[in-house]
Design a protein around this motif. Structure first.
Motif, PDB file in Angstrom:
ATOM      1  N   PHE A   1      13.586  19.369  61.570  1.00  0.00           N
ATOM      2  CA  PHE A   1      14.058  20.748  61.012  1.00  0.00           C
ATOM      3  C   PHE A   1      13.653  21.766  62.087  1.00  0.00           C
ATOM      4  O   PHE A   1      14.276  22.774  62.113  1.00  0.00           O
ATOM      5  CB  PHE A   1      13.251  20.920  59.923  1.00  0.00           C
ATOM      6  CG  PHE A   1      13.728  20.249  58.522  1.00  0.00           C
ATOM      7  CD1 PHE A   1      15.122  19.725  58.565  1.00  0.00           C
ATOM      8  CD2 PHE A   1      13.041  19.647  57.779  1.00  0.00           C
ATOM      9  CE1 PHE A   1      15.570  18.979  57.553  1.00  0.00           C
ATOM     10  CE2 PHE A   1      13.371  18.533  56.805  1.00  0.00           C
ATOM     11  CZ  PHE A   1      14.858  18.382  56.664  1.00  0.00           C
TER      12      PHE A   1
ATOM     13  N   VAL B   1      19.542  22.623  57.034  1.00  0.00           N
ATOM     14  CA  VAL B   1      18.601  21.584  56.369  1.00  0.00           C
ATOM     15  C   VAL B   1      19.194  20.769  55.405  1.00  0.00           C
ATOM     16  O   VAL B   1      18.674  19.577  55.103  1.00  0.00           O
ATOM     17  CB  VAL B   1      17.064  22.169  56.202  1.00  0.00           C
ATOM     18  CG1 VAL B   1      16.485  22.858  57.390  1.00  0.00           C
ATOM     19  CG2 VAL B   1      17.020  23.055  54.870  1.00  0.00           C
TER      20      VAL B   1
ATOM     21  N   TYR C   1      11.198  23.260  53.434  1.00  0.00           N
ATOM     22  CA  TYR C   1      12.075  23.395  54.388  1.00  0.00           C
ATOM     23  C   TYR C   1      13.217  24.631  54.439  1.00  0.00           C
ATOM     24  O   TYR C   1      13.629  25.044  55.646  1.00  0.00           O
ATOM     25  CB  TYR C   1      12.451  22.114  55.091  1.00  0.00           C
ATOM     26  CG  TYR C   1      11.419  20.952  54.993  1.00  0.00           C
ATOM     27  CD1 TYR C   1      10.377  20.746  56.080  1.00  0.00           C
ATOM     28  CD2 TYR C   1      11.472  19.955  54.008  1.00  0.00           C
ATOM     29  CE1 TYR C   1       9.495  19.879  56.123  1.00  0.00           C
ATOM     30  CE2 TYR C   1      10.721  18.809  54.009  1.00  0.00           C
ATOM     31  CZ  TYR C   1       9.639  19.090  54.823  1.00  0.00           C
ATOM     32  OH  TYR C   1       8.660  17.938  54.746  1.00  0.00           O
TER      33      TYR C   1
END
Lengths: 467, 467
Positions: free
Chosen positions: A411, A421, A434
């Motif tokens: 990421f 992502v 994330y």
């Protein structure tokens, strides 16, 4: 309110009208309706409600608001980000019994569906009417339309036909506050203020429930023809794409590595496309509507050979052969499934794919040389599926722990390349930690603000996308 | 804060950085930058600011929030709903000096533009690079991209290429709170929470300023060919559309009445397509990519003739002839302009067009038999432009008053047919009183809620879309 009271109330709520709904509380039902395909979180819903009408859904939402009961929407439960998982005693609202095609207009090429219509059911309906629903992906046999729209599902034809979003003419929704809204009224053109339809698409059920959708249909494709090419180098995927796009309207441009094909061939029932071995393969599809188009395709192919980008290639001569060639790409997931793959669904702008892939490949290989990386994906959309196979001799827990570390590296590279992502699988719970690698803090604050407008009490699918 | 102080502050704010902006206060500038093409409201801005950078726009918004100064965004000022009119002492933020093409990727077919790039400039840039920007309409020579996106402009190719919305890969915006957001990062696939890009598109500048947009480009069309058909009956427009769509990918399907064509021919420089007179005409466009396609088109045409739907027709044999045939449709607006037309831009689901048109025609004709009604529009999208010409002997005021009454009848019929009171022109101020004919009270409450999230102090384009 006590659990028994809640269940009793739910039963009353959906018992109304000509078509009463159902409430399930059997442990097996709780187990099966509480999860999706992620299998990370243990399902733990309080009850499953199967409404039959939009009005019953509205009644459920109003009850949930009054009694602070959390609701989780559930479609075909094929999600890959735990967007429809009920792990915290929520009430699941499942659309299995709202699966009717309600209306169809051939002149308008529009079909009005309940949210529980299965993707394949819609595809078949279109075909019976000599039309085409072009959004297609592996879970089409069980995924439901409401879920598809809530995750803005993509799939294998995005390069030509776009995402699910692009096929929605209108939506009926019940908001988190309990309002029924008819969004966009199936119009092709309607510029009357903010388009709430596009807000509900991809919202993963956090703003309310989609109960009906009017979908656009397209004309049927003509003589779909498949080319599989062996590529010399990763960078050539872009040269080949650009070359073919200059002369043809591609309906698919897929990619897989030699390793990926190896697993498919070992899995059986599929043959190698040609004898030449190549590090990467591209699968192209187009409509061969005339001899002229076929000649154009062949001359583009020769151009790619002459430039040394393509080592070998094969073109389908029949529908059956086209389908067989597709197997090389479509069977990858099932062929690696026994190896407990770590999966990520990431994207960047198309031209950045080679550098992006290489960088991730290197960081993983440098740290974990025994990890087998399987690359494939919708490269024509900049969308890669990264799969890492557990080494045979590594414990699952150990592998999962290392994969958490891999997540961070991946990421960070996604962020550096201004990528996503989650290209098509949504955020749900698995990508929630994330989200900031793709959306800025300021953006996330606006997402929260919008959630507050539609679901001020936070009762609809809480804990998904963001906390 | 006093006016002089505000103007002095604005000058300071945009004097920063390597590229300082400008502030204009001349009466002629206030007059010209304060209005759009509606000419209903007298322009009355306090000042005009011409920023050069997104950061300057951000500084303006922060200043406006602190001092409760209303800002009005301004593009090419070709709007038809007074969405960018400054009639109440607002500060106009005009994008004329942010008109650079910043970046271009041929492989990705993406071009990053500042908001002030003129539509035609983008079209020409695409053409120079052997690509195509397909959104096209009469004001392409002066309308700016930021304005196009804020009104989700449509035009003459929507049936094939969709609206402006469909060509946006990414947006840079400054919200009403003063945050700079990079929306969607130009990705083809990105399912990470609510898509704020689609919220800003069509928001008519009420949520913030679009300062940059990355637009997708398409391959250039091949051998565009135009058919003009004389139709026997209004209902036949649908039969003909369905017939041609069954065998061809149309790039346009336009419509105009005999009356509309009469004005174009009287206006001069354009010839009738054929001798046969017909009550209605359809203009079809398609890519004649091969002889096969041309043969298909001819056989579909014959089918329509045999069914009695089409009385006569002509097909272009060259690019010049195709352009000449387009004049029949494109010159309607200018040919009726001297007659002070009352205009409405309305839409319904395509198959409902004939009944819808007839009902409006009847109610107007019954009440005002001396009103001349001119119908034309993008009938393939269900979008009609209703124009009513002022009788020569009627006073303007009298005509406008009667038109207010007509508005109510028209919009009641729009509501009955579940249509849109603004198909492509937006709401602005002129359609604000009629918004509820297309959007429900509940929906409008959510629109207000969203506005509150992005612009809590109500300083960005106040009084547009809703109060």
């Amino acid at each position: 309110m006590k659990s028994e009271q809640i269940i009793a109330s739910l039963k009353e709520l959906v018992a109304t009208g000509e078509a009463p709904g159902k409430v399930l509380t059997d442990p097996a039902d709780l187990e099966s309706y509480g999860k999706d395909w992620t299998r990370i979180y243990a399902p733990n819903p309080l009850a499953i409600v199967l409404p039959k009408t939009t009005e019953q859904v509205q009644a459920l939402v109003k009850f949930a608001n009054e009694n602070r009961v959390a609701l989780v929407p559930s479609g075909g439960r094929t999600g890959l980000s735990a967007g429809a998982v009920a792990a915290n005693g929520e009430v699941v609202v499942a659309f299995d019994n709202m699966n009717q095609i309600l209306d169809f207009s051939a002149s308008d090429r529009l079909v009005r569906c309940q949210a529980g219509v299965v993707t394949e059911q819609l595809q078949n309906f279109a075909e019976e009417n000599h039309l085409y629903y072009p959004v297609d992906f592996a879970s089409a046999g069980s995924s439901q339309l409401g879920g598809n729209l809530s995750t803005n599902a993509g799939g294998i034809k995005v390069i030509r036909y776009g995402m699910s979003r692009d096929w929605v003419a209108g939506l009926k929704v019940v908001t988190g506050k309990g309002d029924i809204l008819d969004l966009n009224k199936d119009l092709a053109k309607n510029n009357t203020g903010y388009d709430l339809r596009h807000l509900f698409i991809g919202a993963e059920g956090t703003l309310g429930f989609i109960t009906e959708a009017t979908m656009k249909l397209s004309r049927q494709p003509n003589n779909l023809t498949v080319l599989v090419l062996g590529l010399n180098d990763l960078g050539n995927t872009m040269d080949v794409l650009k070359t073919f796009q200059s002369g043809l309207d591609l309906t698919a441009y897929e990619f897989f590595s030699h390793q990926a094909m190896g697993h498919v061939l070992a899995h059986g029932q599929v043959q190698a496309p040609f004898e030449t071995e190549a590090p990467y393969y591209a699968l192209l599809e187009f409509e061969a509507t005339s001899d002229q188009v076929m000649d154009d395709a062949m001359s583009l192919f020769e151009q790619c050979m002459e430039n040394g980008w393509v080592l070998d290639g094969v073109i389908s001569q029949s529908e059956t052969q086209a389908q067989n060639l597709w197997q090389l790409r479509e069977r990858i997931s099932e062929s690696i499934a026994p190896r407990t793959p770590y999966k990520n669904d990431i994207s960047v702008v198309v031209s950045k794919v080679p550098g992006f892939l290489q960088e991730i490949d290197e960081v993983v290989t440098n740290h974990y040389p025994d990890f087998e990386i399987i690359w494939f994906g919708h490269i024509g959309d900049g969308n890669l599926h990264l799969n890492i196979l557990k080494p045979e001799n590594m414990a699952k827990e150990d592998f999962f722990e290392k994969c958490q570390q891999v997540n961070k590296w991946v990421f960070e590279i996604v962020e550096k390349y201004q990528g996503s992502v989650s290209a098509e699988h949504g955020v749900g719970m698995t990508k929630k930690p994330y989200l900031q690698y793709t959306r800025s803090e300021a953006e996330i604050a606006y997402l929260r603000g919008i959630k507050q407008v539609f679901d001020p009490k936070g009762i609809i699918n809480p804990g998904k996308i963001f906390d």
